[in-house]
Design a protein around this motif. Structure first.
Motif, PDB file in Angstrom:
ATOM      1  N   SER A   5      77.018  -9.611  86.900  1.00  0.00           N
ATOM      2  CA  SER A   5      76.948  -8.483  85.983  1.00  0.00           C
ATOM      3  C   SER A   5      78.017  -8.689  84.915  1.00  0.00           C
ATOM      4  O   SER A   5      79.108  -9.159  85.192  1.00  0.00           O
ATOM      5  CB  SER A   5      77.165  -7.162  86.717  1.00  0.00           C
ATOM      6  N   ALA A   6      77.706  -8.339  83.703  1.00  0.00           N
ATOM      7  CA  ALA A   6      78.634  -8.511  82.592  1.00  0.00           C
ATOM      8  C   ALA A   6      78.788  -7.188  81.868  1.00  0.00           C
ATOM      9  O   ALA A   6      77.882  -6.364  81.872  1.00  0.00           O
ATOM     10  CB  ALA A   6      78.128  -9.577  81.638  1.00  0.00           C
ATOM     11  N   ARG A   7      79.933  -7.008  81.275  1.00  0.00           N
ATOM     12  CA  ARG A   7      80.224  -5.818  80.498  1.00  0.00           C
ATOM     13  C   ARG A   7      80.671  -6.235  79.115  1.00  0.00           C
ATOM     14  O   ARG A   7      81.462  -7.148  78.977  1.00  0.00           O
ATOM     15  CB  ARG A   7      81.382  -5.069  81.153  1.00  0.00           C
ATOM     16  N   LEU A   9      82.915  -5.654  76.107  1.00  0.00           N
ATOM     17  CA  LEU A   9      84.146  -4.934  75.787  1.00  0.00           C
ATOM     18  C   LEU A   9      84.564  -5.264  74.360  1.00  0.00           C
ATOM     19  O   LEU A   9      84.456  -6.405  73.934  1.00  0.00           O
ATOM     20  CB  LEU A   9      85.279  -5.353  76.727  1.00  0.00           C
ATOM     21  N   HIS A  14      88.861  -1.285  73.953  1.00  0.00           N
ATOM     22  CA  HIS A  14      88.873  -1.150  75.404  1.00  0.00           C
ATOM     23  C   HIS A  14      90.069  -1.782  76.121  1.00  0.00           C
ATOM     24  O   HIS A  14      90.272  -1.508  77.299  1.00  0.00           O
ATOM     25  CB  HIS A  14      87.598  -1.758  75.988  1.00  0.00           C
ATOM     26  N   ASP A  63      89.850  -3.682  87.759  1.00  0.00           N
ATOM     27  CA  ASP A  63      89.000  -2.641  87.172  1.00  0.00           C
ATOM     28  C   ASP A  63      89.454  -2.371  85.743  1.00  0.00           C
ATOM     29  O   ASP A  63      90.651  -2.438  85.437  1.00  0.00           O
ATOM     30  CB  ASP A  63      89.095  -1.353  87.996  1.00  0.00           C
ATOM     31  N   ASP A  65      89.022   0.686  83.079  1.00  0.00           N
ATOM     32  CA  ASP A  65      88.569   2.049  82.836  1.00  0.00           C
ATOM     33  C   ASP A  65      89.475   2.597  81.735  1.00  0.00           C
ATOM     34  O   ASP A  65      89.764   1.876  80.796  1.00  0.00           O
ATOM     35  CB  ASP A  65      88.666   2.860  84.134  1.00  0.00           C
TER      36      ASP A  65
END
Length: 100
Positions: A5-7, A9, A14, A63, A65
């Protein structure tokens, strides 16, 4: 093999100036000053975060966030705080009790 899975940013939004939190104890461990990217991939990926004099590799990121949680074991993220305390704060008359 399952796809990773990739995000996506945006480093400036971020990551930069985000608080670093030590995953082990929740200690505030500094702020992100810069981001190192691996430009050999398409799209480029975060290779490391820079905080003070420390390079925090991507594998230490637990993480992302509102703050960035990292495994800070073995990193000296308090270098600048310690330097300022020893060379500035401790030189102010009456301030020796303030750092305890």
């Amino acid at each position: 093999m399952p796809a990773e899975s990739a995000r996506v940013l945006h480093a400036q939004l971020h990551l930069l100036d985000r608080q670093l939190i030590d995953q082990a104890d929740g200690h505030l461990a500094g702020k992100i000053d810069d981001v190192e990217l691996d430009l050999g991939t398409d799209p480029p990926v975060v290779a490391a975060l820079i905080s003070g004099r420390e390079r925090i590799t991507a594998r230490r990121i637990a993480d992302i966030d509102t703050a960035v949680t990292i495994s800070a074991e073995g990193l000296n993220l308090d270098y600048y705080d310690d330097w300022i305390e020893a060379h500035v704060v401790d030189k102010i008359p009456g301030a020796s009790d303030a750092t305890e």
